[in-house]
Every structure is written in structure tokens, then in C-alpha cells.
Enzyme design. Structure first.
Site, PDB file in Angstrom:
ATOM      1  N   ASP A 188       0.767  -1.302   0.019  1.00 38.50           N
ATOM      2  CA  ASP A 188      -0.057  -0.042  -0.105  1.00 38.50           C
ATOM      3  C   ASP A 188       1.040   1.086  -0.007  1.00 38.50           C
ATOM      4  OD1 ASP A 188      -2.335   1.844   0.807  1.00 38.50           O
ATOM      5  OD2 ASP A 188      -3.475  -0.125   0.896  1.00 38.50           O
ATOM      6  N   HIS A 263      -3.739   6.112   2.965  1.00 45.17           N
ATOM      7  CA  HIS A 263      -4.740   5.082   2.695  1.00 45.17           C
ATOM      8  C   HIS A 263      -3.705   3.948   3.269  1.00 45.17           C
ATOM      9  CE1 HIS A 263      -5.723   2.085  -0.103  1.00 45.17           C
ATOM     10  NE2 HIS A 263      -6.822   2.682  -0.399  1.00 45.17           N
ATOM     11  N   SER A 626     -11.191  -0.571  -1.274  1.00 44.37           N
ATOM     12  CA  SER A 626      -9.737  -0.433  -0.419  1.00 44.37           C
ATOM     13  C   SER A 626      -9.969  -0.953   0.926  1.00 44.37           C
ATOM     14  CB  SER A 626      -9.122   0.695  -0.734  1.00 44.37           C
ATOM     15  OG  SER A 626      -8.506   0.785  -2.091  1.00 44.37           O
TER      16      SER A 626
END
Length: 849
Positions: A188, A263, A626
Site C-alpha cells: 500500500d 491510505h 480498498s
């Protein structure tokens, strides 16, 4: 590259500096010597298999499918996946072979090798011109050369919604033990190691690093020594492909595992974040957060970046390293920006690296993509990857504004309300401009600059601002509008939706003062009509002499709960699974399952910039597939803990066959069908919307029967694709034999037939992972199809297998997909279910003959 003796950390800053200077040198020489033939990164794979296919490191201990009975706790430390450690010289030797091949092929020419891959695939990434790439492809040792491609990124209450506290957690000894001994690897945008969600401060319980994990923690200025601990046990970053393109900025993108986006911190916390961490945003408390497997460990492999996303060469390097380090689960909240070229979507460097990860016994989870709701929008293709779509859970935040004419308009905003006993005067930003200069600012209505407005007009009132397309593009922000309101001493803020913003879906946005955003353009018209009709103007000058419109804001901090959950979100990518670039349908169900992915609270990086509205906060509410994928990654860790000998396919089977088909009201799970007004465009979800259903972790710990599949089964399936033999040899080192398996006959916990030409016969094999049991088989047939399962009744002992034959017969001609389900009812209470999907049905030959 220098290795620190402290905690086995790697200091990589010198390496990055050398790489950058090499890129400049090579690029300049290319510009001078190659004319218009601009260099690019190519991923080259060789004929010989990677080291993982030969080494004893991948000899997975095979044992009986026995679940823990509570008499003795079993975890990854009791049954280590790795029996011996690979000698690092193997990797060095292969790297030397790659260097030798390049020198021989490109004798005297300029090039830059970016990565060596040796563990999951045998190959390398190299910066060369198209002409040089062609020369490399002609070498007899080389079977595939692919140009690098780009990729993109696609909780306080969800543990309760999933029933973990009284269910799966309780069965594993409580949240204090959930996921113990297992390592979740996340590819990620990195991680913020200072966040309390990743602290290892557990004074009451020992928290050792699993012995089977050998990863390291990079040390840089952004990620200093001590960033890793017994919770966060590995952290690296991969950016060589981005560096060769000249788009990597070490300062802005952080040449370290540190998360400058947010994220990666968010997804890591969803999967494995600590339990009971207070969620405080904009000064408001929203409960306590927990990951799905709070006792598991985290290893981070940063390969994506805020400014440009990422590239396959870097992602493959990250996956290769994660598998070599010994992670148990890989979570990918990323998808390719385009469908992979070639004879099938499955043959791409990322998916093939993940196939080797499966051989290593690693369970792989990937987000479905945020490209829904159109059919064939799925961005995760292969049957060995567990693909997760996004669903809404039952918690919703909503507020409203009550107008002086007693009309209540719904809105969004994580904001306090005004005094419920007082109606406040409303003043539009346009009507509060200070002078004619400000009036010429076409964006003044967005409330981005307090100096434009008359304080006396706004003070003590509700300020009305326009939510324009510039908010969607990030050119204007709610945070700046709130600062404007605060500087003008406004009581609160009301945002109406600009009519040019069509179909945009808003997440709740944190606000420190009373506020509401009216998301509907139609409701915004009603609001503005009331405001304008309440203004009193001087008849001679047309100037406003009184603001007559009044309102109060109801707070949106307290959550409400809906029984219409879960439901499939409009953005969640849908099947059928496209087999190739011609959009031929594969006989494989995608997505595999859906999980909570909408409005998810989780940790946020202190330097995170992905969401402007959450900058500077330690938690953020995000939506997308996600967010759904790491939910399943964490739950898979609990299943792996409960069933240490389960293969990746067995874990996926348990999750799939136990999935729920109904919402909290007992009705069918609904799927949103449109981007605009999604709640007004819903219909019952199909397997191409939700796979096997909504994840049910407690039931997955007691699956009864499983549908298992091995690495060899997947290779046999790939060998059945026309023209695939050289590609398979290229990626795996395996030669295709005479016997192959069709997709329909892969032992998946689903049946998908893209084209049923009169009839089809397929087999499934179930394995009993519980006590001896008798099963009765029932089914509901897809419309236009007759179904028969043989045998329809069987007795199966613990650990034994039963082969089942499924016969499908078309009863009509139709190109409209239809759906059914096969259920296995056990005498001990197990109910095992698999979806049946048939797209094209041909009952007879329409051409005659």
C-alpha cells in the site's frame, strides 16, 4: 545498502541517491543516442522457475483439517509454515545471471536494471528502449517481456456489525488473542508508525515476533530507528520504477515506508489495528476503533504514492519480498489501471507473482476496484486471488436543517447542531460580500476567504456557501469554509449543492462548528427558494434590508443504525470476470465476497494528504473496496489461527460458503445500480454483485465442508487456455501436460458458466473439516436451467472427501444471466452454500442440422 545491527533495520538513503543519479545519467544518454526511442521500464521473466519453486522453504506442512478444540491453543508458531531458511546466495546468484544476460544482450549499450525478482518469479525489471526490449525478448532464456503498467489505490463499529465480540473473537479467546502469531503483509502507501493503533504496549500479555517471519525495518530520516516494534514487525518501500521515470520526489513522496498519503495507515488499521483506540476527530468522540485481528502482526511494503499511484514493477518487488519475509496473508487494496494485455487477464506479472505466493501457502486478498456499478468492471481477475467488493454496514451519520417554513432537508456532516430551541438567521455568502471587488470573484460563494465578507452581516448567523465542482476537484475545501465562518463569528455553515455537480456522492465530513451539506441538487433548490423568498429588499435600490430566512441545524455526530444493511455500494466493481481484452466472460465468479467498505473509521497518518478534510487528524472515515479488502485480510488471519493447516483455497472456501445472503431485516441484500441517486436505483444483488455474499466470520470458523484447490490445480486450469503453454513455462517453470482443467471444473466454492450450450457436466470435491456428518443436497436452479447434483445424499467422515457431479441443462435460449444456489444441509447443523451463475443459455441449435 547498509544493514544496521539494531533490530535488523536497513538504511537505504545512500542507495536511493545513487539510483537517482544513475537515472539522470542513463536518461541523458538515451536522449542523445536513441532519438525518439524513449526508454521505458520493462518486466522480463525467464524460462527457469524462481527459487521458491525449488527450495524447501515452500514445503508447506500438510496435516489433517482439524480445528482447535480449546484444549490447546494452536497458532502459526506451533505449526510453522517454513521448515528451513533459504540461503541468500541463491538470490545473489540469480541476480548475477540476470546481469550477465543483460551485458551479453546489450553489449556496450546503456541500460538500468531496476529490480531482480527471484523468489516468486524469475526475472527482472529494466529501463531500456523499445529496440533494446525487442533484443532481450529474442534471447532463448527469455519467454516474456511486458512493459511496466500503472496501478492505483482503490473502523469503530464494523467488529460489532460482523458479530466479532460475541462470535469469532470469543471463540479465539477474545480480542486479546485474535490473530495471534500471524503476519499480515500490506502492499500500500506505507504506514505511520507513531499511531497508537500500531503500538505494542501490551503489558499483560507477551507479544513475541513470530519465528517464521524474517523481514526487516528500513531506517531513514522519515522512518527512524525504533519505528518498528512487536506489532509493526516489518517495513520497506519500493520505488525504483517510479524513480527511473523521473517522477519520484524523495521529499514529497517520502523515500521510506512512512505514509504521506493516509491510505496505507487506514487499511493496516482495519486489518490489524489495536483494540479500543479512541476515535477523536474535529474534537468529537466517535467511539473506539479496532482492527479485525487486533493481535496479529503487520508488515508493510510501500509501493504506492499519493502523487502518481504506483507501477507494477514496484508492486511485484513488494509482493516478492513479502513472500520471502514469511507473511501469512497479503492484502492488496490496489488494482491495475487497465486490463492486462495478452491471451488472458490472468497472465500479468502481479497475478502470476501472487500465484507463487499461493504455492507458499499465503492467502491473498485484493480489492475488487471502485469502477462499479457497470458489468465486467472488476479489476481483480484470477481464481487464486480472493476478490472483495464493498458493502455498506448499518451505521450511518446524517444531519439535517430545519427551515422556518417547517421543511426539514436531509444533509451530511460530522458536525454538532445548533441550539434546538433557537432559529437562526441565514445569510448567503454572496449577499455578505464586503465590496464590489469581492463581488467580481466568481468563487466568492464558496467561502474560501474571510476577507471578502462583511463581519457585521455574518456574525451570529448561519453562513450559506456553495458546494461547487471546485470542492470535488480539491480546489476548494470545507475546512477553509469553516475557517472563514469561524473568523466571521458565524453560528454555523450551510452548504448547498451547485447544480453543475451532478451525481457526486458525499462522505460525511468532519466539522468543528455546526454545519450541514445538502447533497441533493433538488433539495438545494428547495432550500434556495425559501432563502430567496424570505429576503426583503428596498424597492428603489433592490438592496437587501432584511434577511428573513431562519433555520436550525440538527447535529450529525450521533450515529443512526439501519436494518437495510448490508447493501452493495454503487462504486463496487462487478462481474462477470473478463477473461481477456475482448471481454469474453471467464467461468470464474468475481467478486468472491463483499465486506464493509463504506464510511469506515480507521487510523490516519499524521502526514496524510489523501483527504484534505482529514488532514491533521489521527483518524479518517473513508469508503471504497480498498477498505473492504483489509476487513477480509484480518478475518482470514482469525480463520488461519483457528485452522492452522488450511490452505489459501480452504480459507477462501470457509469465507465463501458461510457468507450471508440477507440483510438485517431478513430481506435480500440489495445492490445500488446507479452513480446518481443510488438509493433510488436498487435491486436484489446477484453473485456478480456480491460473489457468495456478505462476509460472516463467525460462521466461517465452522464451515463443515470446504472446497479445496492447490497450486497445481490453478496451473492445470491455466494450461487449459489456448496458447498458454509457453507463458506458463515462462512464469512458473511448469510444463503443461496432456491433462488440463477447465475453469468450470476448478474446485471453487461456486459454479459459473459463461455459455451453457445445451448441457454441461462438472465436478466438485468437498472435504469434511468437522465431525462425521450426513449431508442432504438441495438447490434452486437458475431461470432457464435444470440442475442435478449426484449424489444428493451422502455420509462423510471427518477428514474424508466426497466427489460431486453437477449437471446443468439449458431449457431455453437466452443471453440474460440467471442465478441459483446449491445447498448442503448437514445433520449436525452445517449449511454449506455455493452460487450458480449461468449467462448465455442455448437449449437447441438454431441453425438447424
Amino acid at each position: 545498502m547498509f544493514v544496521s545491527s539494531e533490530m535488523g533495520c536497513v538504511c537505504g538513503s545512500g542507495f536511493m541517491l545513487v539510483m537517482f543519479s544513475l537515472v539522470i545519467f542513463v536518461s541523458c544518454n538515451y536522449a542523445q543516442n536513441s532519438g525518439d526511442a524513449l526508454p521505458a521500464v520493462y518486466i522480463v521473466t525467464l524460462k527457469h522457475a524462481p527459487t521458491s519453486h525449488y527450495c524447501s522453504e515452500l514445503r508447506v506442512n500438510q496435516g489433517p483439517y482439524i480445528k482447535n478444540n480449546g484444549s490447546r491453543r494452536t497458532n502459526g508458531l506451533d505449526t510453522p509454515r517454513i521448515t528451513t531458511r533459504i540461503n541468500w546466495h541463491n538470490g545473489s546468484y540469480i541476480a548475477g545471471l540476470h546481469d550477465s544476460l543483460l551485458k551479453k544482450t546489450l553489449r556496450g549499450e546503456k541500460y538500468l536494471k531496476v529490480y531482480t525478482y527471484h523468489y516468486l518469479i524469475n526475472g527482472f525489471a529494466v529501463l531500456v528502449t523499445p529496440h533494446q526490449a525487442d533484443k532481450i525478448s529474442r534471447r532463448r532464456e527469455v519467454l516474456n517481456v511486458v512493459m511496466d503498467f500503472s496501478v492505483r489505490t482503490t473502523t469503530t463499529h464494523t467488529p460489532q456489525f460482523l458479530g466479532l465480540p460475541q462470535g469469532a473473537w470469543a471463540q479465539e479467546g477474545g480480542f486479546e488473542m485474535a490473530g495471534e502469531g500471524l503476519v499480515i503483509g500490506l502492499v500500500d502507501t506505507g504506514i505511520d508508525p507513531t499511531h497508537p493503533s500500531f503500538s505494542d504496549d501490551t503489558p499483560t500479555n507477551p507479544y513475541p515476533v513470530p519465528k517464521h517471519f524474517s523481514g526487516i525495518c528500513e531506517v531513514t530520516r522519515d522512518f527512524p530507528s525504533g519505528s518498528c516494534n512487536r506489532k509493526l514487525i516489518g517495513a520497506r518501500h519500493f520505488a525504483a520504477s517510479a524513480i527511473t521515470r523521473g517522477i519520484f520526489n524523495a521529499t514529497q513522496d517520502y523515500a521510506s515506508p512512512y505514509d504521506g498519503d493516509g491510505h496505507g495507515t487506514h487499511t493496516a488499521a482495519i486489518a490489524s489495528g489495536n483494540h479500543g483506540i479512541p476515535v477523536v476527530v474535529a474534537g468529537h468522540h466517535f467511539g473506539n476503533a479496532s482492527g479485525m485481528a487486533p493481535r496479529s502482526h503487520i508488515a508493510v511494503y510501500k509501493a504506492l504514492y499519493k502523487r502518481f499511484g504506483g507501477f507494477a514493477a514496484d508492486v511485484v518487488a513488494a509482493i516478492d519480498q513479502a513472500a520471502q519475509d514469511g507473511v501469512d496473508i497479503i492484502s492488496l487494496s490496489i488494482t491495475p489501471n487497465r486490463r492486462p494485455p495478452g491471451i488472458a487477464t490472468f497472465f500479468n506479472p502481479i497475478d502470476m507473482a501472487l500465484l507463487s505466493a499461493i504455492k507458499a501457502g499465503i492467502f491473498v486478498v485484493q480489492a475488487a476496484g471502485n469502477t462499479g456499478p457497470s458489468p465486467k468492471s472488476i479489476s481483480s481477475f484470477s481464481p487464486w486471488i480472493f476478490t472483495v467488493g464493498a458493502a455498506a454496514h448499518d451505521r450511518v451519520y446524517s444531519n439535517s436543517i430545519v427551515l422556518g417554513n417547517n421543511i426539514t432537508i436531509p444533509g451530511v456532516g460530522l458536525a454538532p447542531g445548533t441550539d434546538e430551541n433557537v432559529m437562526y438567521t441565514m445569510v448567503s455568502a454572496i449577499d455578505a460580500l464586503k465590496d464590489s471587488t469581492a463581488a467580481k470573484d466568481m468563487y466568492a460563494g464558496e467561502c474560501q476567504d474571510a476577507s471578502n465578507f462583511n463581519v457585521d452581516s455574518v456574525q451570529g448567523n448561519l453562513l450559506i456557501c456553495s458546494y461547487s465542482i471546485r470542492f470535488v476537484l480539491g480546489l476548494a475545501t470545507v475546512k477553509r469554509a469553516l475557517e472563514t465562518a469561524k473568523n466571521l463569528s458565524a453560528v454555523g455553515v450551510v452548504f448547498y449543492m451547485d447544480p453543475y455537480v451532478i451525481g457526486f456522492q458525499l462522505n460525511p465530513i468532519p466539522m468543528r462548528i455546526p454545519g450541514v451539506i445538502i447533497p441533493s441538487p433538488d433539495d438545494s433548490k428547495v432550500f434556495l427558494q425559501y432563502y430567496n423568498s424570505s429576503l426583503k429588499r428596498d424597492e428603489a435600490t433592490n438592496k437587501i434590508v432584511k434577511f428573513g430566512g431562519v433555520a436550525r441545524i440538527s447535529g450529525g455526530i450521533k450515529a443512526n443504525f439501519s436494518h437495510a444493511a448490508p447493501k452493495i455500494m454503487y462504486y463496487s466493481a462487478r462481474g462477470p470476470d473478463p477473461e481477456d481484452n475482448f471481454l469474453e466472460n471467464a467461468d470464474i465468479l468475481k467478486p468472491n465476497i463483499v465486506a464493509p467498505g463504506n464510511s469506515i473509521w480507521a487510523a490516519w497518518s499524521s502526514g496524510g494528504t489523501d483527504s484534505i478534510e482529514f488532514q491533521g487528524e489521527s483518524f479518517a472515515m473513508m469508503s471504497g473496496t480498498s477498505m473492504a479488502a483489509p476487513h477480509v485480510a484480518g478475518l482470514a488471519a482469525i480463520i488461519k489461527q483457528h485452522f492452522p493447516f488450511f490452505s489459501p483455497a480452504a480459507i477462501g472456501s470457509a469465507l465463501s460458503t458461510a457468507a450471508s445472503l440477507y440483510n438485517r431485516d431478513g430481506g435480500p441484500i440489495m445492490a445500488q445500480r446507479a452513480y446518481a441517486n443510488p438509493d433510488l436505483n436498487q435491486s436484489p444483488a446477484t453473485p456478480f454483485d456480491m460473489g457468495s455474499g456478505f462476509v460472516n466470520p463467525t460462521a466461517a470458523l465452522n464451515p463443515g465442508l470446504i472446497f479445496d484447490a492447490s497450486y497445481d490445480d490453478y496451473v492445470s486450469f491455466l494450461c487449459g487456455i489456448n496458447g498458454s503453454s509457453p507463458v506458463i513455462l515462462n512464469y512458473t517453470g511448469e510444463s503443461c501436460g496432456v491433462s488440463t482443467t477447465t475453469a468450470a471444473n476448478l474446485n471453487l466454492p461456486s459454479i459459473t458458466v459463461s455459455k451453457l450450450n445445451q448441457s454441461a457436466i462438472m465436478q466438485r470435491t468437498v472435504t469434511n473439516v468437522d465431525v462425521n456428518e450426513t449431508y442432504r443436497v438441495g438447490w434452486t436452479a437458475p431461470f432457464g436451467v435444470l440442475v442435478k447434483v449426484i449424489p444428493s445424499y451422502f455420509v462423510i467422515s471427518s477428514g474424508e472427501k466426497q466427489v460431486l457431479t453437477v449437471v446443468l441443462n439449458a431449457t431455453m435460449n437466452s443471453s440474460i444471466a440467471s442465478y441459483g444456489r446449491i445447498r448442503f444441509f448437514g445433520s449436525k447443523g452445517h449449511v454449506v452454500k455455493i452460487p450458480v451463475s449461468v449467462i448465455v443459455k442455448i437449449s437447441f441449435n438454431t441453425t438447424g442440422g
